[in-house]
Design a protein around this motif. Structure first.
Motif, PDB file in Angstrom:
ATOM      1  N   LEU A   1       0.826  -1.209   0.000  1.00  0.00           N
ATOM      2  CA  LEU A   1       0.000   0.000   0.000  1.00  0.00           C
ATOM      3  C   LEU A   1       0.860   1.259   0.000  1.00  0.00           C
ATOM      4  CD1 LEU A   1      -2.839  -1.028   2.476  1.00  0.00           C
ATOM      5  CD2 LEU A   1      -3.027  -0.719   0.003  1.00  0.00           C
ATOM      6  N   ALA A   2       2.010   1.193   0.627  1.00  0.00           N
ATOM      7  CA  ALA A   2       2.891   2.366   0.706  1.00  0.00           C
ATOM      8  C   ALA A   2       3.620   2.641  -0.604  1.00  0.00           C
ATOM      9  CB  ALA A   2       3.909   2.184   1.835  1.00  0.00           C
ATOM     10  N   GLU A   3       3.918   1.586  -1.337  1.00  0.00           N
ATOM     11  CA  GLU A   3       4.660   1.724  -2.600  1.00  0.00           C
ATOM     12  C   GLU A   3       3.969   0.901  -3.685  1.00  0.00           C
ATOM     13  OE1 GLU A   3       8.545   0.302  -1.530  1.00  0.00           O
ATOM     14  OE2 GLU A   3       9.172   2.306  -0.912  1.00  0.00           O
ATOM     15  N   PRO A   4       2.754   1.287  -4.063  1.00  0.00           N
ATOM     16  CA  PRO A   4       1.964   0.423  -4.960  1.00  0.00           C
ATOM     17  C   PRO A   4       2.595   0.168  -6.325  1.00  0.00           C
ATOM     18  CG  PRO A   4       0.916   2.550  -4.692  1.00  0.00           C
ATOM     19  CD  PRO A   4       2.046   2.497  -3.710  1.00  0.00           C
ATOM     20  N   ALA A   5       3.173   1.161  -6.950  1.00  0.00           N
ATOM     21  CA  ALA A   5       3.724   0.953  -8.293  1.00  0.00           C
ATOM     22  C   ALA A   5       4.905  -0.015  -8.257  1.00  0.00           C
ATOM     23  CB  ALA A   5       4.142   2.285  -8.908  1.00  0.00           C
ATOM     24  N   ARG A   6       5.693   0.044  -7.202  1.00  0.00           N
ATOM     25  CA  ARG A   6       6.847  -0.841  -7.081  1.00  0.00           C
ATOM     26  C   ARG A   6       6.462  -2.219  -6.588  1.00  0.00           C
ATOM     27  NH1 ARG A   6      11.167   1.762  -3.506  1.00  0.00           N
ATOM     28  NH2 ARG A   6      12.128  -0.232  -3.922  1.00  0.00           N
ATOM     29  N   ARG A   7       5.292  -2.334  -6.050  1.00  0.00           N
ATOM     30  CA  ARG A   7       4.873  -3.600  -5.439  1.00  0.00           C
ATOM     31  C   ARG A   7       3.600  -4.145  -6.087  1.00  0.00           C
ATOM     32  NH1 ARG A   7       8.363  -4.892  -1.463  1.00  0.00           N
ATOM     33  NH2 ARG A   7       9.443  -3.146  -0.533  1.00  0.00           N
ATOM     34  N   LEU A   8       3.476  -3.963  -7.387  1.00  0.00           N
ATOM     35  CA  LEU A   8       2.292  -4.415  -8.117  1.00  0.00           C
ATOM     36  C   LEU A   8       2.048  -5.907  -7.930  1.00  0.00           C
ATOM     37  CD1 LEU A   8      -0.037  -3.913 -10.092  1.00  0.00           C
ATOM     38  CD2 LEU A   8       1.586  -4.221 -11.955  1.00  0.00           C
ATOM     39  N   ALA A   9       3.086  -6.702  -8.068  1.00  0.00           N
ATOM     40  CA  ALA A   9       2.922  -8.156  -7.944  1.00  0.00           C
ATOM     41  C   ALA A   9       2.399  -8.529  -6.561  1.00  0.00           C
ATOM     42  CB  ALA A   9       4.238  -8.866  -8.228  1.00  0.00           C
ATOM     43  N   GLU A  10       2.902  -7.862  -5.535  1.00  0.00           N
ATOM     44  CA  GLU A  10       2.441  -8.136  -4.170  1.00  0.00           C
ATOM     45  C   GLU A  10       0.977  -7.729  -4.014  1.00  0.00           C
ATOM     46  OE1 GLU A  10       2.604  -9.698  -0.457  1.00  0.00           O
ATOM     47  OE2 GLU A  10       4.186  -9.791  -1.961  1.00  0.00           O
ATOM     48  N   LEU A  11       0.605  -6.582  -4.561  1.00  0.00           N
ATOM     49  CA  LEU A  11      -0.801  -6.165  -4.506  1.00  0.00           C
ATOM     50  C   LEU A  11      -1.701  -7.165  -5.217  1.00  0.00           C
ATOM     51  CD1 LEU A  11      -0.812  -2.293  -5.076  1.00  0.00           C
ATOM     52  CD2 LEU A  11      -1.732  -3.524  -3.117  1.00  0.00           C
ATOM     53  N   GLU A  12      -1.246  -7.654  -6.365  1.00  0.00           N
ATOM     54  CA  GLU A  12      -2.050  -8.638  -7.100  1.00  0.00           C
ATOM     55  C   GLU A  12      -2.236  -9.918  -6.285  1.00  0.00           C
ATOM     56  OE1 GLU A  12      -1.215  -7.339 -11.700  1.00  0.00           O
ATOM     57  OE2 GLU A  12       0.258  -8.643 -10.733  1.00  0.00           O
ATOM     58  N   LYS A  13      -1.195 -10.364  -5.599  1.00  0.00           N
ATOM     59  CA  LYS A  13      -1.313 -11.552  -4.739  1.00  0.00           C
ATOM     60  C   LYS A  13      -2.297 -11.303  -3.602  1.00  0.00           C
ATOM     61  CE  LYS A  13       3.434 -13.070  -5.325  1.00  0.00           C
ATOM     62  NZ  LYS A  13       4.727 -13.204  -4.640  1.00  0.00           N
ATOM     63  N   LEU A  14      -2.167 -10.138  -2.982  1.00  0.00           N
ATOM     64  CA  LEU A  14      -3.063  -9.809  -1.875  1.00  0.00           C
ATOM     65  C   LEU A  14      -4.521  -9.702  -2.344  1.00  0.00           C
ATOM     66  CD1 LEU A  14      -0.832  -7.134  -0.135  1.00  0.00           C
ATOM     67  CD2 LEU A  14      -1.486  -9.351   0.850  1.00  0.00           C
ATOM     68  N   ALA A  15      -4.737  -9.111  -3.508  1.00  0.00           N
ATOM     69  CA  ALA A  15      -6.097  -8.945  -4.037  1.00  0.00           C
ATOM     70  C   ALA A  15      -6.713 -10.275  -4.439  1.00  0.00           C
ATOM     71  CB  ALA A  15      -6.082  -7.992  -5.224  1.00  0.00           C
ATOM     72  N   ALA A  16      -5.886 -11.242  -4.796  1.00  0.00           N
ATOM     73  CA  ALA A  16      -6.390 -12.549  -5.204  1.00  0.00           C
ATOM     74  C   ALA A  16      -6.897 -13.373  -4.015  1.00  0.00           C
ATOM     75  CB  ALA A  16      -5.292 -13.325  -5.938  1.00  0.00           C
ATOM     76  N   ARG A  17      -6.516 -12.973  -2.831  1.00  0.00           N
ATOM     77  CA  ARG A  17      -6.950 -13.694  -1.634  1.00  0.00           C
ATOM     78  C   ARG A  17      -8.417 -13.411  -1.341  1.00  0.00           C
ATOM     79  NH1 ARG A  17      -2.446 -13.643   2.900  1.00  0.00           N
ATOM     80  NH2 ARG A  17      -4.379 -13.883   4.058  1.00  0.00           N
ATOM     81  N   GLU A  18      -9.090 -14.390  -0.795  1.00  0.00           N
ATOM     82  CA  GLU A  18     -10.505 -14.202  -0.438  1.00  0.00           C
ATOM     83  C   GLU A  18     -10.683 -13.177   0.663  1.00  0.00           C
ATOM     84  OE1 GLU A  18     -13.070 -17.554   0.078  1.00  0.00           O
ATOM     85  OE2 GLU A  18     -11.951 -18.729  -1.392  1.00  0.00           O
ATOM     86  N   ASP A  19      -9.672 -13.016   1.506  1.00  0.00           N
ATOM     87  CA  ASP A  19      -9.782 -12.074   2.620  1.00  0.00           C
ATOM     88  C   ASP A  19      -9.165 -10.706   2.295  1.00  0.00           C
ATOM     89  OD1 ASP A  19      -7.126 -12.880   2.616  1.00  0.00           O
ATOM     90  OD2 ASP A  19      -6.990 -13.083   4.797  1.00  0.00           O
ATOM     91  N   ALA A  20      -9.015 -10.406   1.017  1.00  0.00           N
ATOM     92  CA  ALA A  20      -8.470  -9.105   0.613  1.00  0.00           C
ATOM     93  C   ALA A  20      -9.367  -7.992   1.152  1.00  0.00           C
ATOM     94  CB  ALA A  20      -8.380  -9.006  -0.903  1.00  0.00           C
ATOM     95  N   ASP A  21      -8.745  -6.910   1.594  1.00  0.00           N
ATOM     96  CA  ASP A  21      -9.534  -5.803   2.121  1.00  0.00           C
ATOM     97  C   ASP A  21      -9.713  -4.717   1.059  1.00  0.00           C
ATOM     98  OD1 ASP A  21      -7.371  -3.725   2.439  1.00  0.00           O
ATOM     99  OD2 ASP A  21      -6.595  -5.193   3.862  1.00  0.00           O
ATOM    100  N   ALA A  22     -10.631  -3.801   1.345  1.00  0.00           N
ATOM    101  CA  ALA A  22     -10.984  -2.757   0.383  1.00  0.00           C
ATOM    102  C   ALA A  22      -9.796  -1.877   0.030  1.00  0.00           C
ATOM    103  CB  ALA A  22     -12.134  -1.910   0.919  1.00  0.00           C
ATOM    104  N   ALA A  23      -8.930  -1.574   0.990  1.00  0.00           N
ATOM    105  CA  ALA A  23      -7.778  -0.710   0.711  1.00  0.00           C
ATOM    106  C   ALA A  23      -6.865  -1.329  -0.343  1.00  0.00           C
ATOM    107  CB  ALA A  23      -6.991  -0.439   1.994  1.00  0.00           C
ATOM    108  N   VAL A  24      -6.624  -2.620  -0.246  1.00  0.00           N
ATOM    109  CA  VAL A  24      -5.790  -3.315  -1.235  1.00  0.00           C
ATOM    110  C   VAL A  24      -6.478  -3.298  -2.594  1.00  0.00           C
ATOM    111  CG1 VAL A  24      -4.943  -5.614  -1.914  1.00  0.00           C
ATOM    112  CG2 VAL A  24      -4.552  -4.771   0.412  1.00  0.00           C
ATOM    113  N   LEU A  25      -7.758  -3.608  -2.618  1.00  0.00           N
ATOM    114  CA  LEU A  25      -8.493  -3.673  -3.880  1.00  0.00           C
ATOM    115  C   LEU A  25      -8.530  -2.319  -4.578  1.00  0.00           C
ATOM    116  CD1 LEU A  25     -11.406  -5.942  -2.638  1.00  0.00           C
ATOM    117  CD2 LEU A  25      -9.485  -6.622  -4.103  1.00  0.00           C
ATOM    118  N   VAL A  26      -8.766  -1.254  -3.822  1.00  0.00           N
ATOM    119  CA  VAL A  26      -8.831   0.084  -4.411  1.00  0.00           C
ATOM    120  C   VAL A  26      -7.453   0.517  -4.915  1.00  0.00           C
ATOM    121  CG1 VAL A  26      -9.228   2.536  -3.885  1.00  0.00           C
ATOM    122  CG2 VAL A  26     -10.892   0.811  -3.179  1.00  0.00           C
ATOM    123  N   GLN A  27      -6.411   0.226  -4.147  1.00  0.00           N
ATOM    124  CA  GLN A  27      -5.065   0.606  -4.582  1.00  0.00           C
ATOM    125  C   GLN A  27      -4.705  -0.095  -5.890  1.00  0.00           C
ATOM    126  OE1 GLN A  27      -2.768   2.854  -2.648  1.00  0.00           O
ATOM    127  NE2 GLN A  27      -2.395   2.939  -4.818  1.00  0.00           N
TER     128      GLN A  27
END
Length: 141
Positions: free
Chosen positions: A10-36
């Motif tokens: 969340l702090a460095e979204p452009a540099r951590r795109l792959a991590e955000l995608e992994k987090l968003a793929a989880r069933e327990d992903a939160d709204a902040a991750v999804l919106v980012q």
């Protein structure tokens, strides 16, 4: 301070795109991750499903509402777009773009009085907004 991978993503979204995608793929992903992640996907026009998912988790997430409204307007679903912008702007009147988009949508729907009220509210929070002043003048108020 140690950060979890979610916090870094969340702090460095452009540099951590792959991590955000992994987090968003989880069933327990939160709204902040999804919106980012959705905001990163917006450049490719692929953010809408993530905003929708975020709104199922947090129905009043103003950023998700405002950004999903853009997709709805592009799809010709102007009533939905106006409702989303209205909810976002009501919840967070400091959101300049949500207010401006709502006003422009109201003008397109020939609701000049509604647009004028929205623009006056925008100007209370952003008195230096040239665009808001120009739209207000153009709407005849």
């Amino acid at each position: 301070m140690l950060f979890r991978s979610r916090d870094w993503a969340l702090a460095e979204p452009a540099r951590r795109l792959a991590e955000l995608e992994k987090l968003a793929a989880r069933e327990d992903a939160d709204a902040a991750v999804l919106v980012q992640l959705a905001q990163l996907y917006d450049a490719r026009g692929k953010g809408a499903p993530l905003y929708e998912r975020a709104l199922r988790l947090e129905p009043e997430h103003a950023t998700a509402q405002a950004n999903l409204a853009i997709y709805r307007m592009q799809q010709g679903r102007s009533r939905e777009a106006l409702a989303l912008w209205s909810r976002a702007f009501t919840r967070n009147p400091s959101m300049l773009n949500a207010g401006l988009n709502l006003a422009m949508g109201q003008l397109q729907a020939d609701d000049k009085a509604g647009a004028a009220a929205t623009l006056r509210r925008v100007l209370r929070f952003h008195p230096d907004s040239v665009q808001a002043r120009e739209l207000l003048r153009a709407s005849g108020f």
